[in-house]
Design a protein around this motif. Sequence first.
Motif, short mmCIF file in Angstrom:
data_model
loop_
_atom_site.label_atom_id
_atom_site.label_comp_id
_atom_site.label_asym_id
_atom_site.label_seq_id
_atom_site.Cartn_x
_atom_site.Cartn_y
_atom_site.Cartn_z
N ASN A 67 0.85 -1.19 0.00
CA ASN A 67 0.00 0.00 0.00
C ASN A 67 0.89 1.24 0.00
O ASN A 67 1.48 1.60 1.02
CB ASN A 67 -0.91 -0.03 1.24
CG ASN A 67 -1.71 1.26 1.39
OD1 ASN A 67 -1.72 2.11 0.49
ND2 ASN A 67 -2.38 1.39 2.52
N THR A 68 1.01 1.89 -1.16
CA THR A 68 1.93 3.03 -1.26
C THR A 68 1.48 4.20 -0.39
O THR A 68 2.28 5.06 -0.05
CB THR A 68 2.04 3.50 -2.73
OG1 THR A 68 0.72 3.69 -3.24
CG2 THR A 68 2.79 2.49 -3.58
N GLU A 69 0.21 4.23 -0.03
CA GLU A 69 -0.32 5.32 0.81
C GLU A 69 -0.09 5.06 2.30
O GLU A 69 -0.47 5.88 3.14
CB GLU A 69 -1.84 5.46 0.60
CG GLU A 69 -2.25 5.65 -0.84
CD GLU A 69 -1.96 7.05 -1.33
OE1 GLU A 69 -2.62 7.99 -0.86
OE2 GLU A 69 -1.01 7.21 -2.15
N ALA A 70 0.49 3.92 2.62
CA ALA A 70 0.60 3.50 4.02
C ALA A 70 1.49 4.43 4.84
O ALA A 70 2.32 5.16 4.29
CB ALA A 70 1.15 2.08 4.09
N LYS A 71 1.30 4.38 6.16
CA LYS A 71 2.18 5.13 7.07
C LYS A 71 3.47 4.33 7.28
O LYS A 71 3.60 3.20 6.81
CB LYS A 71 1.48 5.35 8.41
CG LYS A 71 0.26 6.26 8.30
CD LYS A 71 -0.27 6.60 9.67
CE LYS A 71 -1.44 7.57 9.55
NZ LYS A 71 -1.78 8.18 10.83
N THR A 72 4.40 4.93 8.04
CA THR A 72 5.70 4.29 8.25
C THR A 72 5.95 4.00 9.72
O THR A 72 5.78 4.88 10.57
CB THR A 72 6.83 5.21 7.71
OG1 THR A 72 6.63 5.40 6.31
CG2 THR A 72 8.20 4.60 7.95
N ILE A 401 5.87 -5.75 15.90
CA ILE A 401 5.53 -5.37 14.52
C ILE A 401 4.34 -6.20 14.03
O ILE A 401 3.41 -5.67 13.42
CB ILE A 401 6.76 -5.59 13.59
CG1 ILE A 401 7.86 -4.59 13.94
CG2 ILE A 401 6.37 -5.49 12.12
CD1 ILE A 401 9.22 -4.92 13.34
N LEU A 402 4.35 -7.50 14.35
CA LEU A 402 3.26 -8.38 13.89
C LEU A 402 1.95 -8.00 14.58
O LEU A 402 0.88 -8.03 13.96
CB LEU A 402 3.62 -9.84 14.15
CG LEU A 402 4.83 -10.36 13.35
CD1 LEU A 402 5.15 -11.80 13.71
CD2 LEU A 402 4.61 -10.21 11.85
N ALA A 403 2.03 -7.62 15.86
CA ALA A 403 0.82 -7.19 16.57
C ALA A 403 0.29 -5.89 15.97
O ALA A 403 -0.92 -5.71 15.81
CB ALA A 403 1.12 -7.02 18.05
N LEU A 404 1.20 -4.99 15.61
CA LEU A 404 0.78 -3.72 14.99
C LEU A 404 0.17 -3.99 13.61
O LEU A 404 -0.75 -3.30 13.19
CB LEU A 404 1.98 -2.77 14.87
CG LEU A 404 2.45 -2.13 16.18
CD1 LEU A 404 3.79 -1.42 16.00
CD2 LEU A 404 1.41 -1.15 16.73
N ARG A 405 0.69 -5.01 12.94
CA ARG A 405 0.12 -5.38 11.63
C ARG A 405 -1.34 -5.78 11.80
O ARG A 405 -2.22 -5.31 11.08
CB ARG A 405 0.91 -6.54 11.03
CG ARG A 405 0.26 -7.08 9.75
CD ARG A 405 1.02 -8.22 9.14
NE ARG A 405 0.93 -9.45 9.93
CZ ARG A 405 1.40 -10.62 9.53
NH1 ARG A 405 2.01 -10.72 8.37
NH2 ARG A 405 1.28 -11.69 10.29
N ASN A 406 -1.60 -6.64 12.80
CA ASN A 406 -2.98 -7.10 13.01
C ASN A 406 -3.90 -5.94 13.39
O ASN A 406 -5.05 -5.89 13.00
CB ASN A 406 -3.01 -8.17 14.10
CG ASN A 406 -2.23 -9.41 13.68
OD1 ASN A 406 -2.03 -9.63 12.48
ND2 ASN A 406 -1.77 -10.18 14.65
N LYS A 407 -3.33 -5.00 14.15
CA LYS A 407 -4.12 -3.87 14.62
C LYS A 407 -4.47 -2.93 13.46
O LYS A 407 -5.54 -2.31 13.45
CB LYS A 407 -3.29 -3.13 15.67
CG LYS A 407 -4.09 -2.20 16.57
CD LYS A 407 -3.20 -1.66 17.67
CE LYS A 407 -3.50 -0.20 17.93
NZ LYS A 407 -2.55 0.39 18.87
N HIS A 408 -3.56 -2.80 12.50
CA HIS A 408 -3.75 -1.80 11.45
C HIS A 408 -4.24 -2.37 10.13
O HIS A 408 -4.40 -1.66 9.16
CB HIS A 408 -2.45 -1.01 11.23
CG HIS A 408 -2.13 -0.12 12.39
ND1 HIS A 408 -2.66 1.13 12.53
CD2 HIS A 408 -1.37 -0.32 13.50
CE1 HIS A 408 -2.23 1.67 13.67
NE2 HIS A 408 -1.44 0.81 14.27
#
Length: 409
Positions: A67-72, A401-408
Amino acid sequence: MLSLERMIEDLNQLATYTSTVSGVTRLSFTKEERAAKDYLKKQAQAHELDTTEDAIGNLFIRYPSENTEAKTLLIGSHIDSVVSGGEYDGTLGVIVGLELLRHASETHLTLPFHLEVVAFTDEEGARFKTGMIGSRAFAGTFHEEELASIDNQSISLEEARTAATNQPLDLTEIKADVDQLLGYLEVHIEQGKVLEQLDLPVGIVSGIVGLNWYDIEITGEAGHAGVTPMDERKDPVIAQSAFMLQLHNEVKNNSQAVVTFGQIQVEPGSINVIPSKTTFSIDLRDIEQTELDRLDQHIRELAKDIEADYGVTINVKKLDEAKPVKMSGAMISQLETAMKGNDYPVHTLPSGAGHDAMHLAEITQAGLLFLRTPNGVSHRPDETVIPEDVLVAADVLLDTILALRNKHE
Ligand SMILES: [Zn+2]
């Protein structure tokens, strides 16, 4: 798979980019720093990861989201050192970040955010006596006047920066686009003995302590050391001793703060003269601003009591203050969850030293993980880590990072 071997190899390799034989000396905008950055870029390119360097020298390595619009989500620390410092201060956080990027690339990890590693320029301030240059520029709190700071060869920060980066400086270009940031994570050696004493590999930093600096001037009455009776003296050294001991005991017995009296001057400074005046410094630190405020009040009341008890006059002057910086509650709980998930005991501790993370905390959700530091030794050639702890830190960050992935997602 996260590779401990690869991380240790990187850390050992980076340690060879030094201008001194004893320990690691890698100052900002030097050829040693350039070599370290080139090494990191080579590792990144081997995994087809893009790298960029901004005009203040911050190096970014990116694992992009589809997703090129994604945050960092940023992971970082610094690769500069003090003179004859150690192998792990700063570099550890950058290498753990690099390993996470390599892992993401090798496993084709799909993320709803870009994952980016940053090596911030000149955290230590060892060359220009002004530190955290890169992270402050990124946070937008670096001041243009600081570019005039000179090193011990009279080379200015701006001259060194221009020669090293070949880029014109526009601080607004370097400043982070805050809306594009998801958060910041940093791994850093503790540089203290708390985790070692608790037998823990890593700990979560609650925040960076704030500090108050004071100059206390006590004026008494000079006199002949032989002929002035003890009960007629207004000796500022005795008043000072009482002041220090009472403040020391208050902090030791009723507070989590720390207090240090690092400078003392006595006038006129003769062996056979009762002094007329003493001056001493107070360095007071705590993680809670309310406690710093309480102790500030205590110092002023103590001054009045000592004046009355010892017949002296006391001038309390606050020289400087820095507010405590809290790490993000959301990042702290993400790190906690990651640690519990791996059956690592959770311990939270304040940091007595400043880190890049404190400036990132001003602009995004920032989390800081400390790594056990054997004997608390740091800023010395014999600074070391327990290798297995490095893997623990990388594991905790990966799960975060993986938990943040699931959250976002
Ligand atoms: Zn550091």
